[in-house]
Scaffold this motif. Structure first.
Motif, mmCIF file in Angstrom:
data_model
loop_
_atom_site.group_PDB
_atom_site.id
_atom_site.type_symbol
_atom_site.label_atom_id
_atom_site.label_comp_id
_atom_site.label_asym_id
_atom_site.label_seq_id
_atom_site.Cartn_x
_atom_site.Cartn_y
_atom_site.Cartn_z
ATOM 1 N N LYS A 102 -6.187 5.444 -0.359
ATOM 2 C CA LYS A 102 -4.755 5.483 -0.031
ATOM 3 C C LYS A 102 -4.090 4.232 -0.605
ATOM 4 O O LYS A 102 -3.827 3.258 0.093
ATOM 5 C CB LYS A 102 -4.561 5.612 1.475
ATOM 6 N N HIS A 103 -3.820 4.326 -1.912
ATOM 7 C CA HIS A 103 -3.282 3.188 -2.652
ATOM 8 C C HIS A 103 -1.891 2.806 -2.140
ATOM 9 O O HIS A 103 -0.961 3.608 -2.180
ATOM 10 C CB HIS A 103 -3.146 3.525 -4.139
ATOM 11 N N GLU A 104 -1.753 1.569 -1.702
ATOM 12 C CA GLU A 104 -0.425 1.043 -1.392
ATOM 13 C C GLU A 104 0.274 0.611 -2.672
ATOM 14 O O GLU A 104 1.408 0.959 -2.924
ATOM 15 C CB GLU A 104 -0.535 -0.130 -0.428
ATOM 16 N N GLY A 105 -0.406 -0.175 -3.484
ATOM 17 C CA GLY A 105 0.179 -0.639 -4.738
ATOM 18 C C GLY A 105 -0.917 -1.082 -5.676
ATOM 19 O O GLY A 105 -2.108 -1.009 -5.367
ATOM 20 N N ALA A 106 -0.520 -1.567 -6.858
ATOM 21 C CA ALA A 106 -1.459 -2.089 -7.855
ATOM 22 C C ALA A 106 -0.779 -3.268 -8.529
ATOM 23 O O ALA A 106 -0.079 -3.114 -9.531
ATOM 24 C CB ALA A 106 -1.843 -1.014 -8.866
ATOM 25 N N GLU A 107 -0.974 -4.440 -7.953
ATOM 26 C CA GLU A 107 -0.352 -5.652 -8.490
ATOM 27 C C GLU A 107 -1.137 -6.128 -9.701
ATOM 28 O O GLU A 107 -2.319 -6.471 -9.606
ATOM 29 C CB GLU A 107 -0.307 -6.741 -7.425
ATOM 30 N N ASP A 131 -4.089 1.338 2.497
ATOM 31 C CA ASP A 131 -3.248 1.180 3.683
ATOM 32 C C ASP A 131 -3.658 2.111 4.814
ATOM 33 O O ASP A 131 -3.072 3.176 5.009
ATOM 34 C CB ASP A 131 -1.774 1.394 3.327
ATOM 35 N N GLU A 132 -4.681 1.699 5.525
ATOM 36 C CA GLU A 132 -5.033 2.352 6.780
ATOM 37 C C GLU A 132 -5.745 1.309 7.630
ATOM 38 O O GLU A 132 -6.361 0.377 7.108
ATOM 39 C CB GLU A 132 -5.926 3.576 6.555
ATOM 40 N N ARG A 133 -5.654 1.461 8.946
ATOM 41 C CA ARG A 133 -6.361 0.537 9.815
ATOM 42 C C ARG A 133 -7.850 0.545 9.491
ATOM 43 O O ARG A 133 -8.458 1.606 9.334
ATOM 44 C CB ARG A 133 -6.160 0.928 11.286
ATOM 45 N N PHE A 134 -8.402 -0.649 9.370
ATOM 46 C CA PHE A 134 -9.834 -0.839 9.118
ATOM 47 C C PHE A 134 -10.261 -0.367 7.726
ATOM 48 O O PHE A 134 -11.410 -0.001 7.528
ATOM 49 C CB PHE A 134 -10.687 -0.154 10.198
ATOM 50 N N ASP A 135 -9.344 -0.410 6.760
ATOM 51 C CA ASP A 135 -9.766 -0.147 5.388
ATOM 52 C C ASP A 135 -9.639 -1.407 4.550
ATOM 53 O O ASP A 135 -9.407 -2.495 5.066
ATOM 54 C CB ASP A 135 -9.052 1.073 4.816
ATOM 55 N N TYR A 136 -9.784 -1.280 3.223
ATOM 56 C CA TYR A 136 -10.246 -2.390 2.410
ATOM 57 C C TYR A 136 -9.235 -2.885 1.375
ATOM 58 O O TYR A 136 -8.252 -2.222 1.049
ATOM 59 C CB TYR A 136 -11.521 -1.975 1.688
ATOM 60 N N ILE A 137 -9.577 -4.061 0.834
ATOM 61 C CA ILE A 137 -8.867 -4.657 -0.301
ATOM 62 C C ILE A 137 -9.747 -4.512 -1.545
ATOM 63 O O ILE A 137 -10.958 -4.761 -1.496
ATOM 64 C CB ILE A 137 -8.541 -6.134 -0.028
ATOM 65 N N PRO A 163 -4.083 -3.128 4.782
ATOM 66 C CA PRO A 163 -3.676 -3.877 3.589
ATOM 67 C C PRO A 163 -2.578 -3.131 2.826
ATOM 68 O O PRO A 163 -2.775 -1.997 2.407
ATOM 69 C CB PRO A 163 -4.956 -3.957 2.754
ATOM 70 N N GLU A 164 -1.457 -3.778 2.658
ATOM 71 C CA GLU A 164 -0.325 -3.136 1.978
ATOM 72 C C GLU A 164 -0.063 -3.813 0.635
ATOM 73 O O GLU A 164 -0.943 -3.913 -0.201
ATOM 74 C CB GLU A 164 0.886 -3.140 2.906
ATOM 75 N N TRP A 165 1.156 -4.292 0.430
ATOM 76 C CA TRP A 165 1.507 -4.842 -0.869
ATOM 77 C C TRP A 165 0.739 -6.131 -1.147
ATOM 78 O O TRP A 165 0.470 -6.934 -0.249
ATOM 79 C CB TRP A 165 2.995 -5.134 -0.950
ATOM 80 N N ALA A 166 0.447 -6.349 -2.417
ATOM 81 C CA ALA A 166 -0.089 -7.618 -2.903
ATOM 82 C C ALA A 166 0.869 -8.161 -3.944
ATOM 83 O O ALA A 166 1.577 -7.403 -4.623
ATOM 84 C CB ALA A 166 -1.475 -7.430 -3.510
#
Length: 626
Positions: free
Chosen positions: A343-348, A364-370, A447-450
């Motif tokens: 579930k891609h929030e963004g790609a900085e 972007d989900e609870r308990f997911d990753y960077i 984890p959302e925007w970077a």
């Protein structure tokens, strides 16, 4: 979009909260929290030496050295980078936006506007909606991530690529459920991406006619590239060609001038039309359910029916980073599979050692990753050889350690642990979350925007919130974590290495009780001078609407530049090259309810509120954020 519901990560990996507790203990953050309480946080002290001195006397520390945010930031001093008049809490709520007295704003491209600014389109009549065919050629709903690609010097002319994340049925259709394929097509065509040409004419920005303007939506032809392209998991028995992009959240922009749109909550558009579907472990891990978000597409479009065996792999075709050329309307959007499916929030995007392209991505989900992606070699060389830098490279997932260090774990079939689980790299990438689980990545708080700061070379990640984070063994300010926080990552070896250092930049809860309060950080952008722009998505304290804030990274000084309207989200960030014009978005104003707000129409008009882009300038023509 607020996704703080449900948990699909059942890996049992050590949660970030455990790591954070140890790290905060080492930094004595609780004591610093007491300093924040005494000092009223940085924003309350801005421009007021007496309060700074009083806070210093209270804590027994000098204001010039008291650390409040980040790994070297200090209590705010006057005369820094952020000098505009902050919007007061008391003025930050209402059915229309509020902006700093030093700034002005203009509304641009509300949902339903024509792509070229001509007359017509949908103006918010509560008794009607566009047809599905009309919506194919109108600005979509759910304005989110975007970027302006310059034409000429770009300061008054460019191509704007903008995401349309979501639009609930009651807003788009005017009713809770679709009753025909026509209704489903209208909803589908309101999602996706708009690419339009905009120009400043007579001091106002507006869309203009363009050969390269287009809508990209759920039924637009797309193609796949990279290791998973052509994989059986991306083919259906029905033989239908790949189409569409959906739930387009944040973005990326490449050094070669293309736009990356990121598919986030794609699972919410699928459902079970017959009541016969049984989820696989992989589908369960990605959060698929019998009715998704309640769009009802599965009842009229077989592509989105999880129980239809002819379209068994349609769900695998979403959850990718999609590359779009904003300067060429004939280009087919490309889903870059080397960057993983989640579930891609963004790609900085930044450029690291050896000219390699590096992308930082949050799931972007609870308990997911960077995650991080690093191209195989120098991006110019790869393109000169006809190879996309986004098709060949290494995909990593982050593991955080207690001592403020971390590791980038490569997601590769060459790892025997992963080759025992997956047959090839394509299968691994289709199931990126499962591979990350196996390697023991650190579960995070949404984890959302970077954003990468050219000012100090640090990477900043917004972690919006997590209401289900628990720490029953001891009190901790992030258990649960309803307010969110921002991480600062120092990625070694100029972004291309496999280890990093990390620290806490801001704990949002520490702003409560101050004039600079905010929670639920989401959108972010760092300018080259050392400012961090923060947008919020969540119920703000003290009656505030969601907001845009600006932080001096060096000092921690923070001021509120803009607040939106009731029930909206503030999102999307792009600027002209001279940084004298800023574009942001208000998403789902009033949650689509005309009794809450009629924005951007006049209040009392009865018009349906419409997602819109907001053009912001300093009245004196200065750098935005200053």
């Amino acid at each position: 979009m607020d996704c703080d519901n449900g948990i699909s990560n059942k890996s049992g990996n050590r949660p970030f909260q455990d790591v954070l507790k140890a790290r905060l203990s080492r930094r004595n953050v609780l004591a610093k929290g007491m300093i924040l309480s005494a000092a009223g946080f940085a924003t309350a002290l801005v421009g007021n030496k007496a309060l700074v001195q009083a806070a210093s006397a209270t804590t027994g520390q000098e204001a010039s050295t008291t650390s409040t945010v980040g790994s070297g930031a200090t209590i705010a001093q006057a005369g820094g980078l952020v000098n505009f008049e902050s919007v007061a809490i008391a003025n930050g709520s209402g059915p229309v936006p509020t902006i700093s007295e030093d700034y002005e704003y203009q509304v641009l491209i509300p949902w339903g506007s024509t792509l070229d600014g001509s007359a017509g389109g949908y103006g918010g009549d509560p008794n009607t909606r566009p047809t599905a065919e009309e919506q194919k050629n109108l600005i979509g709903i759910g304005h989110d991530g975007m970027w302006l690609f310059p034409i000429g010097d770009g300061n008054d002319h460019g191509m704007l690529a903008i995401n349309h994340e979501f639009g609930v049925n009651t807003h788009v259709l005017g009713k809770p459920d679709p009753t025909s394929l026509e209704d489903v097509r209208l909803s589908q065509h309101a999602h996706g991406v708009s690419v339009i040409e905009i120009k400043k004419i007579g001091g106002k920005w507006q869309p203009v006619k363009s050969n390269n303007a287009r809508r990209i939506h759920v039924n637009t032809d797309v193609t796949f590239s990279g290791p998973a392209a052509g994989h059986p998991l991306l083919d259906n028995p029905a033989g239908n060609s790949p189409q569409g992009t959906v739930n387009n959240c944040a973005y990326g922009k490449t050094p070669w001038g293309t736009y990356l749109t990121c598919e986030e909550n794609f699972h919410g558009y699928f459902g079970d039309a017959t009541g016969t579907w049984t989820p696989t472990d992989a589908q369960d891990r990605y959060g698929f359910s019998t009715d998704g978000f309640g769009y009802g597409w599965q009842n009229f479009d077989p592509r989105f029916d999880l129980s239809n065996s002819d379209y068994v792999n349609e769900n695998h075709r979403f959850g990718w980073v999609v590359e779009i050329d904003p300067m060429d309307a004939t280009q087919t959007p490309v889903k870059r599979t080397a960057m993983g499916r989640f579930k891609h929030e963004g790609a900085e995007i930044t450029v690291g050692r050896g000219g390699r392209v590096v992308a930082y991505m949050g799931d972007d989900e609870r308990f997911d990753y960077i995650y991080k992606f690093v191209s195989e070699s120098n991006w110019r060389s790869m393109r000169a050889r006809g190879i996309s830098p986004l098709d060949r490279g290494k995909l990593y997932v982050a593991k955080f350690n207690d001592d403020g260090t971390g590791e980038w774990l490569e997601l590769t079939i060459d790892n025997p642990i992963l080759s025992a689980q997956f047959s090839n790299q394509g299968e691994l990438l289709v199931n990126t979350r499962l591979a990350a689980d196996t390697l023991g990545a650190t579960p995070m708080d949404r984890p959302e925007w970077a954003t990468v700061s050219d000012f100090n070379g640090k990477v900043y990640f917004a972690l919006t919130n997590n209401s289900q984070r628990t720490m029953p063994d001891a009190p901790n300010p992030l258990a649960p974590n309803p307010d969110g926080h921002i991480l600062e990552i120092d990625d070694n070896a100029r972004f291309t290495g496999t280890t990093f250092k990390w620290d806490i930049f801001i704990l949002a809860q520490d702003t409560r009780g101050t004039e600079g309060v905010f929670t639920d950080p989401d959108g972010m952008w760092a300018d080259p001078d050392g400012r961090l722009f923060i947008e919020t998505d969540g119920g703000q304290p003290d009656g505030l609407n969601n907001q845009l804030l600006v932080v001096d990274i060096s000092t921690g000084e923070i001021r509120r530049l803009f607040t939106g309207v009731f029930e909206d989200e503030i999102t999307g960030l792009t600027v002209t090259p001279d940084r004298r014009t800023l574009f942001i978005n208000t998403q789902h104003p009033g949650d689509g309810d005309p009794t809450v707000t009629n924005f951007p129409a006049n209040q009392g008009s009865g018009k349906v509120p419409r997602d819109s882009t907001i053009v912001i300038r300093r009245k004196d023509g200065g750098i935005v954020g200053s």
